[in-house]
Design an enzyme around this catalytic site. Sequence first.
Site, PDB file in Angstrom:
ATOM      1  CD  GLU A   1      -9.359   7.900   4.572  1.00 45.08           C
ATOM      2  OE1 GLU A   1      -9.893   6.817   4.286  1.00 45.08           O
ATOM      3  OE2 GLU A   1      -8.130   8.078   4.482  1.00 45.08           O
TER       4      GLU A   1
ATOM      5  CB  SER B   1     -11.104   0.972   3.663  1.00 46.24           C
ATOM      6  OG  SER B   1     -10.790   2.032   4.546  1.00 46.24           O
TER       7      SER B   1
ATOM      8  CE  LYS C   1     -10.071   2.145   0.447  1.00 44.41           C
ATOM      9  NZ  LYS C   1      -8.764   2.402   0.049  1.00 44.41           N
TER      10      LYS C   1
ATOM     11  CG  HIS D   1     -13.909   4.603   2.308  1.00 43.89           C
ATOM     12  ND1 HIS D   1     -12.567   4.880   2.494  1.00 43.89           N
ATOM     13  CD2 HIS D   1     -14.376   4.206   3.504  1.00 43.89           C
ATOM     14  CE1 HIS D   1     -12.247   4.639   3.754  1.00 43.89           C
ATOM     15  NE2 HIS D   1     -13.316   4.229   4.384  1.00 43.89           N
ATOM     16  CG  ASN D   2      -9.753   6.182  -0.023  1.00 45.12           C
ATOM     17  OD1 ASN D   2     -10.397   5.381   0.649  1.00 45.12           O
ATOM     18  ND2 ASN D   2      -8.525   5.935  -0.411  1.00 45.12           N
TER      19      ASN D   2
HETATM   20  P1  NAP Z   1       3.930  -1.124   0.028  1.00 46.45           P
HETATM   21  O1  NAP Z   1       4.076  -1.481   1.464  1.00 46.45           O
HETATM   22  O2  NAP Z   1       4.685   0.031  -0.509  1.00 46.45           O
HETATM   23  O3  NAP Z   1       4.254  -2.432  -0.828  1.00 46.45           O
HETATM   24  C1  NAP Z   1       4.268  -2.387  -2.220  1.00 46.45           C
HETATM   25  C2  NAP Z   1       4.235  -3.805  -2.758  1.00 46.45           C
HETATM   26  O4  NAP Z   1       4.094  -3.717  -4.178  1.00 46.45           O
HETATM   27  C3  NAP Z   1       5.514  -4.592  -2.485  1.00 46.45           C
HETATM   28  O5  NAP Z   1       5.183  -5.928  -2.234  1.00 46.45           O
HETATM   29  C4  NAP Z   1       6.264  -4.448  -3.809  1.00 46.45           C
HETATM   30  O6  NAP Z   1       7.166  -5.513  -4.065  1.00 46.45           O
HETATM   31  C5  NAP Z   1       5.109  -4.505  -4.773  1.00 46.45           C
HETATM   32  N1  NAP Z   1       5.440  -3.951  -6.077  1.00 46.45           N
HETATM   33  C6  NAP Z   1       5.743  -2.671  -6.373  1.00 46.45           C
HETATM   34  N2  NAP Z   1       5.952  -2.529  -7.689  1.00 46.45           N
HETATM   35  C7  NAP Z   1       5.770  -3.762  -8.244  1.00 46.45           C
HETATM   36  C8  NAP Z   1       5.835  -4.258  -9.559  1.00 46.45           C
HETATM   37  N3  NAP Z   1       6.118  -3.463 -10.598  1.00 46.45           N
HETATM   38  N4  NAP Z   1       5.585  -5.575  -9.750  1.00 46.45           N
HETATM   39  C9  NAP Z   1       5.286  -6.380  -8.717  1.00 46.45           C
HETATM   40  N5  NAP Z   1       5.208  -5.970  -7.437  1.00 46.45           N
HETATM   41  C10 NAP Z   1       5.452  -4.655  -7.210  1.00 46.45           C
HETATM   42  O7  NAP Z   1       2.385  -0.851  -0.357  1.00 46.45           O
HETATM   43  P2  NAP Z   1       1.050  -1.062   0.494  1.00 46.45           P
HETATM   44  O8  NAP Z   1       0.873   0.068   1.448  1.00 46.45           O
HETATM   45  O9  NAP Z   1       0.988  -2.469   0.995  1.00 46.45           O
HETATM   46  O10 NAP Z   1      -0.063  -0.844  -0.646  1.00 46.45           O
HETATM   47  C11 NAP Z   1      -0.417  -1.837  -1.580  1.00 46.45           C
HETATM   48  C12 NAP Z   1      -1.694  -1.392  -2.262  1.00 46.45           C
HETATM   49  O11 NAP Z   1      -2.731  -1.242  -1.284  1.00 46.45           O
HETATM   50  C13 NAP Z   1      -1.599  -0.022  -2.952  1.00 46.45           C
HETATM   51  O12 NAP Z   1      -2.420  -0.027  -4.089  1.00 46.45           O
HETATM   52  C14 NAP Z   1      -2.167   0.916  -1.916  1.00 46.45           C
HETATM   53  O13 NAP Z   1      -2.669   2.105  -2.491  1.00 46.45           O
HETATM   54  C15 NAP Z   1      -3.285   0.062  -1.340  1.00 46.45           C
HETATM   55  N6  NAP Z   1      -3.759   0.437   0.002  1.00 46.45           N
HETATM   56  C16 NAP Z   1      -2.884   0.814   0.964  1.00 46.45           C
HETATM   57  C17 NAP Z   1      -3.364   1.138   2.234  1.00 46.45           C
HETATM   58  C18 NAP Z   1      -2.427   1.543   3.343  1.00 46.45           C
HETATM   59  O14 NAP Z   1      -2.922   1.994   4.381  1.00 46.45           O
HETATM   60  N7  NAP Z   1      -1.103   1.356   3.197  1.00 46.45           N
HETATM   61  C19 NAP Z   1      -4.723   1.046   2.500  1.00 46.45           C
HETATM   62  C20 NAP Z   1      -5.596   0.612   1.497  1.00 46.45           C
HETATM   63  C21 NAP Z   1      -5.093   0.307   0.253  1.00 46.45           C
HETATM   64  P3  NAP Z   1       8.744  -5.393  -3.722  1.00 46.45           P
HETATM   65  O15 NAP Z   1       8.868  -5.870  -2.290  1.00 46.45           O
HETATM   66  O16 NAP Z   1       9.372  -6.282  -4.689  1.00 46.45           O
HETATM   67  O17 NAP Z   1       9.110  -3.943  -3.877  1.00 46.45           O
END
Ligand code: NAP
Length: 476
Positions: free
Chosen positions: A191, A130, A184, A187-188
Amino acid sequence: MAQAEIGLIGLGVMGANLSLNIAEKGNTIAVFNRTAARTHEFYEEAGALKDQIVPCETIEEFVAAIRPPRPIIIMIKAGDAVDEQMKLLEPYLSKGDIMIDAGNANFRDTMRRFDALKDSGLTFIGMGVSGGEEGARHGPSIMVGGTEESYRRVEKVLTSIAAKYDGTPCCAWLGENGAGHFVKTIHNGIEYADMQMIAEIYGILRDGLGLSAGEISDVFGAWNKGRLNSYLIEITEKVLAAADPISGSPIVDMILDKAGQKGTGKWSVIEAQNMGVPATAIEAAVAARSISSAKAEREAAEAVLGLPKVAPLAVADKAAFIKDLENALLAAKIGAYAQGFAVMSAASKEFDWSLPMPEIAKIWRAGCIIRSQFLDEITTAFTKAPDAANLIVTPAFAALVSETDGALRRTVSAAVLAGLPVPALASALGYFDSYRRARGTANIIQAQRDFFGAHGFDRIDGADSHHGPWGSGLNA
Ligand code: NAP
């Protein structure tokens, strides 16, 4: 370059920032992204940290770049993508390697993945992270679930990248299989409640008192110096103060009132309901987001029903009223956290995790979205009373509730009479009022259930008679 000590798959917002954080702490990291162009772009932008990063174009190259036994963080879109990625990775791995899903997984998926790898020689860790983009880059809060032995193997790198509160890393092993992702999720859920309660107080200030965004920003700014001091209050002050570059108006006044959600709030509520634990503040917050998203329906309803025909909020002493709002928000927040911790306590028994409550409060003190000084008080309360049935009956929080629940009652009453929606604040008040009342009203429900369904009831005098004198009204 020597082999990397860790690998990361998925260079989206979170993965890219986490990789830079890992590299900056002196670790060498191999990185891979499904779309190779993103890997190149990431590497080119890594500046001085390039020396610590091994960009890889294929999974084969990626696995070979990591020193066995390999810890591999998977930070991609949650859901089926994680299963697909694990399937692609698995043939290249060897005994002892650890796959670490750091996305926002449903903990039930984590338990399934953990079990599926149990006898394969590979290990699975479900890790809640987080803190958003900023946290991932400079120090998130990290909630780990898996075997303790697998955690010990990655503890050094994880604690090095985690946020620090008074020098203590906000990272901990919380239990087997889905424990980290469950914590987690809650936590959300908390939130969601925290944000909704802030939004309701904002609504009273905006629609009840008629304050401008700038004036409300000042109110939150003042509160951030007091007991409500927290990241969410801090950013609320900031977003209310920001101007829209297009219109020049406060940006919040230009933002459509439709809130999104990705599932963790809903999962918190579903799991709470599954275990029969009330999480009414979180439920109210999730429902409020759903109502917010039905914008067209709300517009149509306002056209049919109009706003409630009530007297506008009448406030004789504005400063005293705003002080009440501050205390009301604190009281309601206590209700939401008490519920969240109660859900975790029930889950700990249900899933045999032994979740360490003081430790959870501790690792939420910095790095994560709900970080606050308040969590330090929760840490102390649970450390002193580890077996407390509920946060609100620990001595410190019982005193805080007694001090602030009057303000919550006055705030909810005033808002309800003025027709202003405060579902999360009201739910916290209802929770306190029902939880603290030894003699409730469920005797009538038991009588009704026995009347129509012969379900029986317990008596207060313990006598051996468990059905009512309903006569022919008794239907099986
Ligand atoms: P993001 O910016 O949308 O990036 C998504 C990533 O996933 C990209 O690297 C994408 O690769 C990859 N991907 C998508 N589909 C795929 C597949 N079928 N096979 C392999 N790779 C794939 O997402 P993010 O915000 O970094 O979030 C990533 C994770 O962290 C999620 O589970 C999200 O819920 C969690 N999270 C996010 C936050 C936040 O604040 N953003 C906070 C905590 C947790 P390509 O470049 O090839 O599309």
